[in-house]
Design an enzyme around this catalytic site. Structure first.
Site, PDB file in Angstrom:
ATOM      1  N   TYR A   1       2.500  14.128  -4.845  1.00 35.13           N
ATOM      2  CA  TYR A   1       1.800  13.036  -4.164  1.00 35.13           C
ATOM      3  C   TYR A   1       2.485  12.686  -2.838  1.00 35.13           C
ATOM      4  O   TYR A   1       1.835  12.603  -1.789  1.00 35.13           O
ATOM      5  CB  TYR A   1       1.717  11.781  -5.055  1.00 35.13           C
ATOM      6  CG  TYR A   1       1.266  10.612  -4.234  1.00 35.13           C
ATOM      7  CD1 TYR A   1      -0.083  10.470  -3.927  1.00 35.13           C
ATOM      8  CD2 TYR A   1       2.176   9.726  -3.671  1.00 35.13           C
ATOM      9  CE1 TYR A   1      -0.508   9.456  -3.089  1.00 35.13           C
ATOM     10  CE2 TYR A   1       1.763   8.713  -2.823  1.00 35.13           C
ATOM     11  CZ  TYR A   1       0.424   8.580  -2.551  1.00 35.13           C
ATOM     12  OH  TYR A   1       0.000   7.590  -1.705  1.00 35.13           O
TER      13      TYR A   1
ATOM     14  N   CYS B   1     -23.269   5.849  -4.911  1.00 33.15           N
ATOM     15  CA  CYS B   1     -22.207   5.777  -5.924  1.00 33.15           C
ATOM     16  C   CYS B   1     -22.783   6.089  -7.313  1.00 33.15           C
ATOM     17  O   CYS B   1     -23.648   5.378  -7.829  1.00 33.15           O
ATOM     18  CB  CYS B   1     -21.588   4.376  -5.924  1.00 33.15           C
ATOM     19  SG  CYS B   1     -20.482   4.101  -7.317  1.00 33.15           S
TER      20      CYS B   1
ATOM     21  N   ASP C   1      -3.805   8.978  -5.046  1.00 34.52           N
ATOM     22  CA  ASP C   1      -3.119   7.858  -5.695  1.00 34.52           C
ATOM     23  C   ASP C   1      -4.118   7.146  -6.625  1.00 34.52           C
ATOM     24  O   ASP C   1      -5.266   7.574  -6.754  1.00 34.52           O
ATOM     25  CB  ASP C   1      -2.503   6.910  -4.652  1.00 34.52           C
ATOM     26  CG  ASP C   1      -3.530   5.944  -4.082  1.00 34.52           C
ATOM     27  OD1 ASP C   1      -4.730   6.282  -4.114  1.00 34.52           O
ATOM     28  OD2 ASP C   1      -3.138   4.860  -3.613  1.00 34.52           O
TER      29      ASP C   1
ATOM     30  N   GLU D   1       5.759   5.110   1.412  1.00 31.64           N
ATOM     31  CA  GLU D   1       5.167   5.780   0.244  1.00 31.64           C
ATOM     32  C   GLU D   1       6.057   5.626  -0.994  1.00 31.64           C
ATOM     33  O   GLU D   1       5.565   5.436  -2.102  1.00 31.64           O
ATOM     34  CB  GLU D   1       4.900   7.255   0.545  1.00 31.64           C
ATOM     35  CG  GLU D   1       3.690   7.466   1.440  1.00 31.64           C
ATOM     36  CD  GLU D   1       2.418   6.871   0.860  1.00 31.64           C
ATOM     37  OE1 GLU D   1       2.287   6.811  -0.365  1.00 31.64           O
ATOM     38  OE2 GLU D   1       1.548   6.440   1.638  1.00 31.64           O
TER      39      GLU D   1
HETATM   40  S1  SF4 Z   1     -20.391   1.101  -5.041  1.00 31.08           S
HETATM   41 FE1  SF4 Z   1     -18.981  -0.196  -6.131  1.00 31.08          FE
HETATM   42  S2  SF4 Z   1     -18.169   1.055  -7.788  1.00 31.08           S
HETATM   43 FE2  SF4 Z   1     -19.138   2.449  -6.313  1.00 31.08          FE
HETATM   44  S3  SF4 Z   1     -17.464   3.126  -4.973  1.00 31.08           S
HETATM   45 FE3  SF4 Z   1     -18.426   1.336  -4.015  1.00 31.08          FE
HETATM   46  S4  SF4 Z   1     -17.242  -0.450  -4.744  1.00 31.08           S
HETATM   47 FE4  SF4 Z   1     -16.763   1.303  -6.057  1.00 31.08          FE
END
Ligand code: SF4
Length: 315
Positions: free
Chosen positions: A143, A232, A161, A60
């Protein structure tokens, strides 16, 4: 083609807030990321059981500002030479600086030596498992204490991180990059996303970090390989461009850091005191050179001796 939608607020992509038995924030992320990690995690020496808590701590310190590929050979040599904290503590701090080689930011070597000495004095040579005791060691910040407690002792801590921060910024907050420095809001979000169970939380910490290192990278995110692409927030919003403050660059050439690196390289390779004249060879600009050398002395990385000689610190 993806239809851009509004970025989601923190936590919302991960499911509703916990109440009345509803899923906790992050719950929908845990299994896909951990399953992906089980299949794709790199076999790194500090992840093997034999590394122990000391191996995790050493890694680390080294990984904080240096890529894995450069850390690997230095880590292996370090652990072969100093397999326990007491072995490192028994040597002069200058030996730690010498063994640090070209990993950069060599104050980390001194801090690791200081932590090894404190572990030897206060904890009988065993890296403590308690987060507060880890945090009380010299050179160990929030951390590193969280990372060691989580990775070595499988405890439940938010380990934030740069890789994890980027994954959370994109997947949950819906922005391309996290702020330049870690904010209270990011810490709060990371805590909210932690699985309840200790072992799962430790797995999640390592898995989300690996996802940021291998898939959700700073410049070329590989969404087609991402286990959480379908949820996402940043991707679903059509990947809006970063509109925060300019991101910090990593310039090196011509900086005091480069001069310091060159000065230290001379001292590392000398195995004894070095005259000022030898140090003067490394950089053409005398004011910058003197400033860099003064900085190394002030940081305890170099010891000035009589007659214009310099060496790595003995103690
Ligand atoms: S979909 Fe793409 S931008 Fe979203 S967390 Fe996964 S790799 Fe990252």
């Amino acid at each position: 083609m993806t239809t851009p939608t509004k970025p989601l607020p923190p936590g919302s992509a991960a499911g509703p807030a916990p109440a009345g038995g509803r899923p906790a924030p992050g719950e929908s992320l845990h299994s896909p990321v951990i399953d992906w990690f089980d299949e794709h995690a790199r076999d790194l020496p500090w992840r093997r059981p034999e590394a122990g808590a000391w191996g995790v701590m050493v890694s680390e310190f080294m990984l904080q500002q240096t890529p894995v590929s450069r850390v690997l050979p230095v880590y292996e040599q370090w652990m072969a030479r100093w397999p326990r904290p007491a072995d490192l503590a028994a040597e002069a701090p200058g030996e730690a600086v010498r063994a640090w080689g070209r990993l950069g930011y060599p104050r980390r070597a001194l801090r690791l030596h200081g932590a090894a000495a404190a572990i030897t004095e206060r904890h009988g040579g065993d890296v403590p498992a308690d987060h507060a005791q880890l945090l009380a060691l010299p050179g160990i910040g929030e951390y590193t204490a969280a990372a060691v407690a989580s990775f070595a002792y499988r405890q439940r801590h938010a380990v934030l991180d740069t890789n994890v921060r980027r994954v959370f910024a994109r997947a949950v907050t819906g922005v391309q990059y996290p702020p330049n420095a870690t904010t209270a809001a990011e810490r709060k979000l990371a805590r909210a996303l932690l699985p309840e169970d200790e072992g799962t939380a430790a797995r999640w910490a390592a898995a989300s970090m690996e996802l940021g290192a291998l898939v959700c990278t700073a410049r070329n995110e590989a969404c087609h390989r991402c286990p959480i692409a379908a949820q996402c927030a940043w991707r679903l919003a059509g990947k809006p461009e970063h509109d925060g403050p300019p991101r910090r660059g990593q310039t090196y050439a011509g900086t005091d850091r480069q001069v310091r690196g060159r000065l230290l390289a001379v001292l590392r390779e000398a195995h004894g005191p070095v005259p000022q004249a030898a140090l003067d060879q490394v950089w053409h600009e005398p004011v910058q050179r003197a400033r860099a050398l003064d900085g190394l002395v002030a940081d305890g990385l170099v010891e000035p001796l009589a007659d214009g000689l310099y060496r790595l610190p003995l103690g």
